[in-house]
Design an enzyme around this catalytic site. Structure first.
Site, mmCIF file in Angstrom:
data_model
loop_
_atom_site.group_PDB
_atom_site.id
_atom_site.type_symbol
_atom_site.label_atom_id
_atom_site.label_comp_id
_atom_site.label_asym_id
_atom_site.label_seq_id
_atom_site.Cartn_x
_atom_site.Cartn_y
_atom_site.Cartn_z
ATOM 1 N N HIS A 179 0.925 -1.149 0.084
ATOM 2 C CA HIS A 179 -0.155 -0.002 -0.140
ATOM 3 C C HIS A 179 0.951 1.215 -0.127
ATOM 4 O O HIS A 179 0.274 2.472 0.065
ATOM 5 C CB HIS A 179 -0.867 0.215 1.132
ATOM 6 C CG HIS A 179 -1.846 -0.991 1.155
ATOM 7 N ND1 HIS A 179 -2.828 -1.145 0.549
ATOM 8 C CD2 HIS A 179 -1.887 -2.292 2.032
ATOM 9 C CE1 HIS A 179 -3.711 -2.303 0.646
ATOM 10 N NE2 HIS A 179 -3.136 -2.950 1.703
ATOM 11 N N GLU B 42 -6.373 -12.179 7.005
ATOM 12 C CA GLU B 42 -7.029 -10.687 6.798
ATOM 13 C C GLU B 42 -8.483 -11.087 6.006
ATOM 14 O O GLU B 42 -8.943 -10.122 5.249
ATOM 15 C CB GLU B 42 -6.468 -9.868 6.303
ATOM 16 C CG GLU B 42 -5.493 -10.149 4.868
ATOM 17 C CD GLU B 42 -4.681 -8.799 4.632
ATOM 18 O OE1 GLU B 42 -4.701 -7.797 5.230
ATOM 19 O OE2 GLU B 42 -3.752 -9.147 3.973
ATOM 20 N N ASP C 40 -9.198 -5.436 5.918
ATOM 21 C CA ASP C 40 -9.743 -6.587 4.924
ATOM 22 C C ASP C 40 -10.735 -7.612 5.420
ATOM 23 O O ASP C 40 -11.619 -7.773 4.985
ATOM 24 C CB ASP C 40 -8.598 -7.233 3.904
ATOM 25 C CG ASP C 40 -7.878 -6.160 3.039
ATOM 26 O OD1 ASP C 40 -8.772 -5.660 2.195
ATOM 27 O OD2 ASP C 40 -6.558 -5.743 3.034
#
Length: 252
Positions: A48, A148, A174
């Protein structure tokens, strides 16, 4: 010849100690964080964040100077990505969305030399000057799998049969959206938090280290559940400190 550099966070987890990690890609900031003595691991974000392959060696060098573990989150669970990160001098790798036993094994395959895995024989900056690096490296390499998704929670019993992973972190972002549209953007929902807690307890019972993202509000709950590995945002502490300073200046 030199000794293989110790992986601080890996050994702390083995001793049952708490590991505090923060995300950072600027080497000057790594130096500042290292000087505090409060940070054990620098989390370099390649899923990210803005970190590039060319930055990894310098960031890991800065971590080495302060005895902090360098970790990178790669953007996919591919063995060649894991091995490439380790070749750059990184001491630990975390991969996202480990949802099955087979996917957990892929992480080990890319991150460990034989007989545990089949990491490519490309060498590593950590191995420079170290005799028989490939025979010693597995002892200091740290591998982390992110749990996740709901499917990962459902498959957790099988995932936890895979050896060679040092920590299974259960993270809310997530995971919350995988629980259904009503949880989208609500990682702090009680149902999400309860699922994290239950999963962490199962991981600890299986003999593995676990953790999550953490702040002042939830780290007590996670440590009570057995968590020892935490990703924390240092920027919020800077902001709160400066706000506190301003409030004190305005009170006079």
């Amino acid at each position: 010849m030199a000794d293989l550099r110790e992986n601080r966070a890996k050994h702390m987890l083995k001793r049952g100690e708490t590991v505090i990690s923060v995300s950072c890609t600027d080497t000057d900031t790594v130096d500042t964080l290292g000087s505090t003595g409060a940070v054990d691991l620098i989390w370099i974000e390649m899923e990210h964040g803005s970190a590039t392959w060319s930055q990894l060696s310098d960031i890991s060098r800065a971590c080495d100077l302060w005895g902090m573990t360098s970790l990178v989150r790669v953007n996919n669970n591919d063995p060649w990505l894991v091995g490439r990160a380790l070749d750059r001098g990184i001491q630990a790798v975390v991969v996202p969305h480990v949802n099955t036993k087979e996917e957990a094994q892929r992480l080990v395959t890319g991150g460990k030399f034989a007989p545990a895995g089949m990491r490519g024989m490309g060498g590593s900056r950590q191995g420079l000057g170290v005799a028989d690096y490939t025979r010693k490296a597995n002892d200091e390499i740290m591998l982390i799998a992110l749990i996740e998704d709901v499917v990962a929670v459902d498959n957790l019993d099988e995932i936890l049969t895979v050896e060679g992973i040092d920590c299974f972190m259960v993270v809310p972002g997530d995971l919350s959206q995988s629980m259904g549209p009503e949880y989208l953007g609500r990682p702090d929902h009680p149902d999400v938090q309860s699922l994290i807690e239950e999963s962490m307890k199962k991981i600890v019972a299986a003999g593995y280290a676990t953790g999550s993202t953490a702040n002042d509000d939830n780290i007590g709950r996670w440590t009570d559940a057995g968590g020892r590995m935490f990703l924390c945002g240092y920027q919020g502490y800077i902001a709160s400190g400066l706000r506190g300073l301003r409030e004190k200046s305005n009170s006079k």
